[in-house]
Design an enzyme around this catalytic site. Structure first.
Site, short mmCIF file in Angstrom:
data_model
loop_
_atom_site.label_atom_id
_atom_site.label_comp_id
_atom_site.label_asym_id
_atom_site.label_seq_id
_atom_site.Cartn_x
_atom_site.Cartn_y
_atom_site.Cartn_z
N GLY A 223 -32.52 2.13 -16.10
CA GLY A 223 -33.02 3.63 -15.40
C GLY A 223 -32.50 4.19 -16.12
O GLY A 223 -31.25 5.12 -17.24
N HIS A 224 -32.84 5.09 -15.37
CA HIS A 224 -32.47 7.34 -15.73
C HIS A 224 -30.93 6.91 -15.53
O HIS A 224 -29.98 6.68 -15.23
CB HIS A 224 -33.14 7.31 -14.39
CG HIS A 224 -32.31 8.09 -13.04
ND1 HIS A 224 -31.85 8.66 -12.98
CD2 HIS A 224 -33.14 7.17 -12.39
CE1 HIS A 224 -31.29 8.48 -11.60
NE2 HIS A 224 -32.43 7.42 -11.47
N ASP A 225 -30.72 8.26 -16.22
CA ASP A 225 -28.81 9.07 -16.71
C ASP A 225 -27.75 7.58 -17.28
O ASP A 225 -26.82 7.82 -17.29
CB ASP A 225 -28.71 9.41 -15.93
CG ASP A 225 -29.99 10.33 -15.06
OD1 ASP A 225 -30.44 11.00 -16.60
OD2 ASP A 225 -30.68 10.51 -14.72
N ASP B 116 -27.89 6.14 -13.82
CA ASP B 116 -26.71 6.84 -13.75
C ASP B 116 -25.39 5.92 -13.77
O ASP B 116 -24.51 5.64 -13.09
CB ASP B 116 -26.45 7.71 -12.56
CG ASP B 116 -26.14 8.80 -13.31
OD1 ASP B 116 -25.25 9.23 -14.10
OD2 ASP B 116 -25.42 10.16 -12.12
#
Length: 214
Positions: free
Chosen positions: A145-147, A165
């Site tokens: 996932g993102h970050d 994150d």
């Protein structure tokens, strides 16, 4: 002109890495990589047969190839993070240069950095603003996932989902179908068992399993 490459490891992920290389070559206007062969200190008969069936030579043990590594690229196709870390450090000390391999069917978002030696298989999905360290493996169907930050030698096995994150520290293995919820930290050298659902931080070196993971 294609660049010579040696694959370390004749087991399952080593041969999946050969598939990634073949897909990269097939998608390019001209071959990117020339596979010199595979090195493996403990080649089993079945792995030897499977290499031979696809016309890939077994070059011998890793020490036997020491002098050849500085003249070509290498990739460690071994699933164990600890073994991968040990072998990559040794080859680097001999002057080896790791290749980064991304299957054309992997989905890569924006602002993604991928370290040397990483292997991203077909069907892997990497979201935006993700950092993948050196010699990270992302298996087929895994989602990052993102970050997120995946440090060196992390393995994400097939179908695992890492939510946004999340930080996965070095040498950690995320099992097939495992889920890591958002904003968590999985400590270095940890093992998240297959199909586990991680809902809180995982200490360094811990093994967690179950739903929720304990």
């Amino acid at each position: 002109m294609s660049e010579d490459i040696i694959v370390v490891g004749a087991g399952g992920f080593g041969r999946e890495t050969l598939d990634v290389i073949a897909a990269i070559n097939a998608a390019a206007p001209a071959p990117v990589w020339n596979v010199l062969g595979v090195v493996d200190d403990g080649l089993s008969p079945i792995h030897g047969e499977r290499l031979a069936a696809r016309g890939i030579p077994h070059l011998g043990g890793i020490e036997e190839l020491r002098a050849r590594f500085p003249s070509c690229r290498y990739v460690v196709g071994i699933g164990s993070p600890s073994v991968r870390g040990r072998l990559s450090a040794m080859i680097d000390s001999w002057g080896g240069r790791a290749a980064t391999l991304v299957h054309p069917a992997a989905v890569i978002g924006t602002q993604v950095t991928i370290g040397e030696g990483a292997v991203l298989c077909g069907g892997a999905q990497i979201s935006t603003n993700v950092e993948l360290g050196r010699h990270v493996h992302v298996n087929p169907g895994a989602i990052v996932g993102h970050d997120c930050r995946l440090e060196d030698h992390v393995s994400v096995n097939p179908g695992a989902i890492i939510s946004g994150d999340v930080r996965i520290e070095s040498g950690t293995l995320i099992g097939a179908g495992a889920v890591i919820l958002q904003l968590l930290v999985v400590g270095g050298g940890a093992l998240v068992a297959a199909s586990a659902c991680v809902t809180k931080d995982v200490p360094r070196g811990a093994t967690v399993r179950g739903v929720p993971a304990r």
